[in-house]
Design a protein around this motif. Structure first.
Motif, short mmCIF file in Angstrom:
data_model
loop_
_atom_site.label_atom_id
_atom_site.label_comp_id
_atom_site.label_asym_id
_atom_site.label_seq_id
_atom_site.Cartn_x
_atom_site.Cartn_y
_atom_site.Cartn_z
N UNK A 1 -1.38 -15.18 -2.88
CA UNK A 1 -1.44 -13.74 -2.68
C UNK A 1 -2.14 -13.08 -3.88
N UNK A 2 -3.09 -12.25 -3.56
CA UNK A 2 -3.72 -11.48 -4.63
C UNK A 2 -2.94 -10.17 -4.81
N UNK A 3 -2.74 -9.77 -6.05
CA UNK A 3 -2.09 -8.48 -6.31
C UNK A 3 -2.99 -7.65 -7.21
N UNK A 4 -3.29 -6.45 -6.73
CA UNK A 4 -4.05 -5.48 -7.52
C UNK A 4 -3.09 -4.34 -7.86
N UNK A 5 -3.09 -3.93 -9.10
CA UNK A 5 -2.13 -2.90 -9.55
C UNK A 5 -2.87 -1.67 -10.05
N UNK A 10 -4.94 7.99 -11.10
CA UNK A 10 -6.15 8.49 -11.77
C UNK A 10 -6.75 7.45 -12.71
N UNK A 11 -6.06 6.32 -12.94
CA UNK A 11 -6.58 5.28 -13.84
C UNK A 11 -7.09 4.10 -13.04
N UNK A 12 -8.00 4.37 -12.12
CA UNK A 12 -8.48 3.33 -11.20
C UNK A 12 -10.00 3.39 -11.14
N UNK A 13 -10.63 2.22 -11.25
CA UNK A 13 -12.09 2.15 -11.14
C UNK A 13 -12.50 2.20 -9.67
N UNK A 14 -13.75 2.59 -9.43
CA UNK A 14 -14.23 2.70 -8.04
C UNK A 14 -14.09 1.39 -7.28
N UNK A 15 -14.37 0.25 -7.96
CA UNK A 15 -14.30 -1.02 -7.24
C UNK A 15 -12.87 -1.42 -6.88
N UNK A 16 -11.89 -0.70 -7.42
CA UNK A 16 -10.49 -1.00 -7.08
C UNK A 16 -9.97 -0.11 -5.93
N UNK A 17 -10.87 0.70 -5.37
CA UNK A 17 -10.42 1.68 -4.37
C UNK A 17 -10.69 1.26 -2.94
N UNK A 18 -11.19 0.05 -2.71
CA UNK A 18 -11.46 -0.36 -1.33
C UNK A 18 -10.15 -0.49 -0.55
N UNK A 19 -10.26 -0.46 0.77
CA UNK A 19 -9.07 -0.46 1.61
C UNK A 19 -8.19 -1.70 1.34
N UNK A 20 -6.89 -1.49 1.22
CA UNK A 20 -5.95 -2.60 0.99
C UNK A 20 -5.24 -2.93 2.29
N UNK A 21 -4.79 -4.18 2.42
CA UNK A 21 -4.02 -4.51 3.61
C UNK A 21 -2.59 -3.96 3.48
N UNK A 22 -1.94 -4.34 2.39
CA UNK A 22 -0.57 -3.87 2.17
C UNK A 22 -0.54 -3.11 0.85
N UNK A 23 0.10 -1.96 0.87
CA UNK A 23 0.21 -1.16 -0.35
C UNK A 23 1.67 -0.78 -0.57
N UNK A 24 2.12 -0.92 -1.82
CA UNK A 24 3.49 -0.52 -2.18
C UNK A 24 3.37 0.61 -3.20
N UNK A 168 15.26 -23.53 -0.37
CA UNK A 168 14.55 -23.75 0.91
C UNK A 168 13.63 -24.94 0.77
N UNK A 169 13.15 -25.46 1.91
CA UNK A 169 12.40 -26.71 1.89
C UNK A 169 10.91 -26.51 1.62
N UNK A 170 10.29 -25.62 2.34
CA UNK A 170 8.84 -25.48 2.25
C UNK A 170 8.46 -24.18 1.55
N UNK A 171 7.52 -24.23 0.63
CA UNK A 171 7.05 -22.96 0.03
C UNK A 171 6.40 -22.08 1.10
N UNK A 172 6.60 -20.79 0.98
CA UNK A 172 5.98 -19.86 1.92
C UNK A 172 4.52 -19.66 1.51
N UNK A 173 3.63 -19.73 2.46
CA UNK A 173 2.21 -19.50 2.18
C UNK A 173 1.86 -18.05 2.50
N UNK A 174 1.16 -17.40 1.59
CA UNK A 174 0.75 -16.02 1.86
C UNK A 174 -0.75 -15.90 1.69
N UNK A 175 -1.30 -14.86 2.29
CA UNK A 175 -2.72 -14.59 2.08
C UNK A 175 -2.94 -13.09 2.09
N UNK A 176 -4.11 -12.68 1.57
CA UNK A 176 -4.46 -11.26 1.58
C UNK A 176 -4.15 -10.61 0.25
N UNK A 177 -4.45 -9.33 0.19
CA UNK A 177 -4.30 -8.60 -1.07
C UNK A 177 -3.26 -7.50 -0.95
#
Ligand SMILES: O=C(O)[C@H](CS(=O)(=O)O)OP(=O)(O)O
Length: 296
Positions: A1-5, A10-24, A168-177
């Motif tokens: 899983x990629x995490x962008x913070x 107001x402290x965000x560069x333009x390249x960090x503003x593209x659409x996110x799949x999940x936002x918290x 638990x037995x198997x690690x959970x696999x995640x994808x996306x940002x």
């Protein structure tokens, strides 16, 4: 899983503003804590808006048999004519269960607006920290429903020791940002939101990985803001000795947002906003009405 913070919108560069799949979105003091408390108390929804006049307009246009409660603050204080202010303790089942709420606050509702370019938006606070981590993992899991079952860890302040293994037995696999958005205060980064961002990254790591070494784990922090937040949270545990909700409340009092709360006479709110994992409820943006949050 990629995490962008984002440490604040107001402290965000333009390249960090593209659409996110999940936002918290995080506003520990106090908007996301209040919305989570209201949803946990049985509120049917919380609709956020930027202006006081907009809140009145939503109320005027509502079905009179289902008139919303108006909530929020300006300069930390309740708004004249509104039903509730911005203290979590105001939001009890007796007052809000089954009701629609409309909320406007100084920073939290602005951060929600700034973060709106995403498919799924959730709101986080210390009170629902583990539940949000589970919801993120479930949302971003790859594979069957059973492999998506989150690995619950209840104590967010427990450190991952070298022998610790994932349950638990198997690690959970995640994808996306995943994008984590801290509200900050009036355009400035504030410690309370950064600490929760770091705690959320740490808890996600614990749930996904059997290694205590973060940088060998399944989480890829795509900008330094995430590493800064994680370091702040780890410092909070190891140096400031934050081990539980009481010690966290004391630590929150040393942040910019905490000092504002104390100066305005809302010291008790730090105890509620510092309570860890007291709710399983995660407010999630309604896919049809994007300013409206409902129980996930
Ligand atoms: O009163 C609050 O909780 C704050 C006010 S401020 O941060 O001191 O301006 O509003 P919020 O939007 O919940 O951060």
């Amino acid at each position: 899983m990629q995490i962008e913070t984002w440490l604040c919108p107001s402290a965000v560069a333009d390249h960090e503003r593209s659409r996110a799949r999940v936002c918290v979105v995080i506003d520990v003091l106090r908007a996301t804590t209040v919305i989570t408390t209201a949803i946990a108390a049985g509120a049917r929804s919380v609709t956020t808006c930027l202006d006081i006049e907009q809140a009145w307009e939503i109320k005027r246009n509502a079905d009179p048999d289902n008139s919303p409660l108006l909530c929020g603050e300006r300069a930390c204080r309740p708004i004249e004519g509104f039903d509730y202010g911005n203290s979590p303790s105001e939001y009890s089942p007796a007052g809000v269960s089954g009701r629609e709420l409309v909320m406007t606050t100084t920073n939290g509702t602005r951060a929600i607006e700034a973060a709106s370019d995403c498919d799924v938006m959730m709101l986080a606070c210390f009170a629902n920290l583990s539940a949000v981590a589970d919801a993120i993992i479930s949302e971003m899991s790859v594979g069957s429903e059973s492999s998506a079952a989150p690995n619950r860890q209840s104590d967010a302040t427990e450190q991952a020791g070298p022998t610790e293994q994932m349950a638990g037995s198997e690690p959970v696999q995640t994808s996306g940002r995943l994008r984590i958005v801290c509200a900050g205060t009036d355009g400035a980064v504030t410690g309370e939101d950064v600490l929760l961002a770091g705690a959320l990254i740490a808890v996600c790591h614990r749930k996904l990985s059997d290694t205590a070494r973060f940088y060998e784990g399944p989480i890829d922090l795509v900008n330094d803001s995430g590493a800064i937040a994680l370091a702040a949270w780890q410092h909070c545990i190891t140096h400031d000795k934050v081990v539980d909700s009481d010690s966290l409340a004391r630590r929150l009092a040393m942040t910019d947002g905490g000092r504002n709360m104390v100066a305005a006479g809302y010291e008790q709110d730090l105890v509620d906003c510092g309570s860890i994992d007291v709710f399983d409820s995660v407010p999630q943006r309604d896919r049809v009405s994007p300013a409206r949050f409902v129980l996930r």
